[in-house]
Motif scaffolding. Structure first.
Motif, PDB file in Angstrom:
ATOM      1  N   GLY A  72      56.426 135.847  83.961  1.00  0.00           N
ATOM      2  CA  GLY A  72      57.579 136.229  84.778  1.00  0.00           C
ATOM      3  C   GLY A  72      58.860 135.948  84.018  1.00  0.00           C
ATOM      4  O   GLY A  72      59.476 134.903  84.191  1.00  0.00           O
ATOM      5  N   LEU A  73      59.262 136.863  83.181  1.00  0.00           N
ATOM      6  CA  LEU A  73      60.424 136.687  82.324  1.00  0.00           C
ATOM      7  C   LEU A  73      61.638 136.254  83.140  1.00  0.00           C
ATOM      8  O   LEU A  73      62.059 136.941  84.063  1.00  0.00           O
ATOM      9  N   GLY A  74      62.170 135.076  82.835  1.00  0.00           N
ATOM     10  CA  GLY A  74      63.338 134.558  83.538  1.00  0.00           C
ATOM     11  C   GLY A  74      63.045 133.880  84.860  1.00  0.00           C
ATOM     12  O   GLY A  74      63.945 133.344  85.499  1.00  0.00           O
ATOM     13  N   LEU A  75      61.806 133.894  85.295  1.00  0.00           N
ATOM     14  CA  LEU A  75      61.438 133.255  86.566  1.00  0.00           C
ATOM     15  C   LEU A  75      61.463 131.742  86.412  1.00  0.00           C
ATOM     16  O   LEU A  75      60.879 131.200  85.484  1.00  0.00           O
ATOM     17  N   GLN A  76      62.165 131.082  87.335  1.00  0.00           N
ATOM     18  CA  GLN A  76      62.251 129.626  87.334  1.00  0.00           C
ATOM     19  C   GLN A  76      61.554 129.084  88.566  1.00  0.00           C
ATOM     20  O   GLN A  76      61.499 129.752  89.606  1.00  0.00           O
ATOM     21  N   ASN A  77      61.018 127.883  88.461  1.00  0.00           N
ATOM     22  CA  ASN A  77      60.224 127.289  89.546  1.00  0.00           C
ATOM     23  C   ASN A  77      60.960 127.245  90.877  1.00  0.00           C
ATOM     24  O   ASN A  77      60.359 127.430  91.927  1.00  0.00           O
ATOM     25  N   ASP A  78      62.269 127.000  90.865  1.00  0.00           N
ATOM     26  CA  ASP A  78      63.017 126.849  92.110  1.00  0.00           C
ATOM     27  C   ASP A  78      63.688 128.148  92.569  1.00  0.00           C
ATOM     28  O   ASP A  78      64.466 128.158  93.509  1.00  0.00           O
ATOM     29  N   MET A  79      63.345 129.265  91.958  1.00  0.00           N
ATOM     30  CA  MET A  79      63.993 130.543  92.243  1.00  0.00           C
ATOM     31  C   MET A  79      63.259 131.283  93.359  1.00  0.00           C
ATOM     32  O   MET A  79      62.033 131.398  93.323  1.00  0.00           O
ATOM     33  N   SER A  80      64.011 131.782  94.333  1.00  0.00           N
ATOM     34  CA  SER A  80      63.391 132.586  95.389  1.00  0.00           C
ATOM     35  C   SER A  80      63.000 133.947  94.813  1.00  0.00           C
ATOM     36  O   SER A  80      63.551 134.394  93.791  1.00  0.00           O
ATOM     37  N   TRP A  81      62.071 134.615  95.490  1.00  0.00           N
ATOM     38  CA  TRP A  81      61.645 135.940  95.036  1.00  0.00           C
ATOM     39  C   TRP A  81      62.816 136.926  95.039  1.00  0.00           C
ATOM     40  O   TRP A  81      62.999 137.693  94.099  1.00  0.00           O
ATOM     41  N   GLY A  82      63.636 136.868  96.078  1.00  0.00           N
ATOM     42  CA  GLY A  82      64.793 137.752  96.164  1.00  0.00           C
ATOM     43  C   GLY A  82      65.770 137.523  95.014  1.00  0.00           C
ATOM     44  O   GLY A  82      66.280 138.471  94.420  1.00  0.00           O
ATOM     45  N   ARG A  83      66.031 136.258  94.687  1.00  0.00           N
ATOM     46  CA  ARG A  83      66.940 135.952  93.569  1.00  0.00           C
ATOM     47  C   ARG A  83      66.321 136.410  92.252  1.00  0.00           C
ATOM     48  O   ARG A  83      67.023 136.895  91.365  1.00  0.00           O
ATOM     49  N   TYR A  84      65.010 136.267  92.115  1.00  0.00           N
ATOM     50  CA  TYR A  84      64.344 136.716  90.894  1.00  0.00           C
ATOM     51  C   TYR A  84      64.499 138.229  90.722  1.00  0.00           C
ATOM     52  O   TYR A  84      64.823 138.711  89.637  1.00  0.00           O
ATOM     53  N   LEU A  85      64.313 138.981  91.802  1.00  0.00           N
ATOM     54  CA  LEU A  85      64.485 140.433  91.720  1.00  0.00           C
ATOM     55  C   LEU A  85      65.924 140.804  91.371  1.00  0.00           C
ATOM     56  O   LEU A  85      66.159 141.738  90.593  1.00  0.00           O
ATOM     57  N   GLU A  86      66.889 140.062  91.917  1.00  0.00           N
ATOM     58  CA  GLU A  86      68.292 140.285  91.558  1.00  0.00           C
ATOM     59  C   GLU A  86      68.516 140.015  90.071  1.00  0.00           C
ATOM     60  O   GLU A  86      69.205 140.776  89.390  1.00  0.00           O
ATOM     61  N   ALA A  87      67.924 138.936  89.559  1.00  0.00           N
ATOM     62  CA  ALA A  87      68.081 138.584  88.145  1.00  0.00           C
ATOM     63  C   ALA A  87      67.466 139.657  87.249  1.00  0.00           C
ATOM     64  O   ALA A  87      68.020 139.993  86.197  1.00  0.00           O
ATOM     65  N   LEU A  88      66.329 140.210  87.672  1.00  0.00           N
ATOM     66  CA  LEU A  88      65.714 141.284  86.886  1.00  0.00           C
ATOM     67  C   LEU A  88      66.620 142.516  86.854  1.00  0.00           C
ATOM     68  O   LEU A  88      66.772 143.165  85.810  1.00  0.00           O
ATOM     69  N   GLU A  89      67.236 142.841  87.977  1.00  0.00           N
ATOM     70  CA  GLU A  89      68.145 143.982  88.025  1.00  0.00           C
ATOM     71  C   GLU A  89      69.376 143.715  87.158  1.00  0.00           C
ATOM     72  O   GLU A  89      69.842 144.612  86.451  1.00  0.00           O
ATOM     73  N   GLU A  90      69.871 142.499  87.196  1.00  0.00           N
ATOM     74  CA  GLU A  90      71.002 142.151  86.335  1.00  0.00           C
ATOM     75  C   GLU A  90      70.606 142.286  84.864  1.00  0.00           C
ATOM     76  O   GLU A  90      71.377 142.789  84.046  1.00  0.00           O
ATOM     77  N   GLY A  91      69.401 141.855  84.529  1.00  0.00           N
ATOM     78  CA  GLY A  91      68.912 141.971  83.154  1.00  0.00           C
ATOM     79  C   GLY A  91      68.802 143.415  82.716  1.00  0.00           C
ATOM     80  O   GLY A  91      69.143 143.771  81.587  1.00  0.00           O
ATOM     81  N   ARG A  92      68.344 144.270  83.604  1.00  0.00           N
ATOM     82  CA  ARG A  92      68.253 145.696  83.294  1.00  0.00           C
ATOM     83  C   ARG A  92      69.629 146.276  83.037  1.00  0.00           C
ATOM     84  O   ARG A  92      69.838 147.054  82.111  1.00  0.00           O
TER      85      ARG A  92
END
Length: 146
Positions: free
Chosen positions: A9-29
């Protein structure tokens, strides 16, 4: 894949919510809020029958580090799904996406392992060079796919 020193899970952190992770992926894109040294890249997963079997990151531009050891495409298949042709298909589909974004000549790298070499060569990869890795680690193989 953590046992292999690889973060699925590129960029996924243990304390990160699924919604925040999806936001981070979109930001990365989109290239927003990227950590230093990172470049814009969509993160896509490979799904077979509703189960994730692998993933890919497709970088439309590369920096000096990626030009040496990372390349335009980074892909992985979960251990339980290996040796079924998924890696080859993930790389093939990643090439389509990269070319749709204007990347004509694609750099793909791998460690010196037979499975990765076979996948890249099956997709048209031509060995360019070997890049020395950290002491005690195998060299990285750099392939170009036209």
């Amino acid at each position: 894949m953590a046992a292999e020193g690889f973060n699925f899970g590129l960029g996924l952190q243990n304390d990160m919510s699924w919604g925040r992770y999806l936001e981070a992926l979109e930001e990365g894109r989109a290239g927003i809020n990227l950590p230093k040294g990172m470049v814009p890249a969509p993160f896509l997963v490979a799904d077979v029958g509703g189960e994730i079997v692998g993933r890919t990151s497709i970088r439309h531009v590369i920096n000096d580090f990626l030009a040496s050891v990372g390349g335009h495409i980074g892909y992985a298949v979960l251990p339980q799904h290996r040796r079924r042709g998924y890696a080859t298909e993930i790389l093939r589909q990643s090439l389509v996406v990269a070319r749709a974004h204007g990347v004509k000549r694609v750099l793909v790298t791998c460690d010196d392992n037979i499975a990765s070499i076979a996948v890249i060569e099956a997709c048209g990869g031509q060995l360019d060079s070997l890049v020395p890795a950290e002491p005690g680690a195998p060299s990285r193989r750099r392939y170009w796919i036209d």
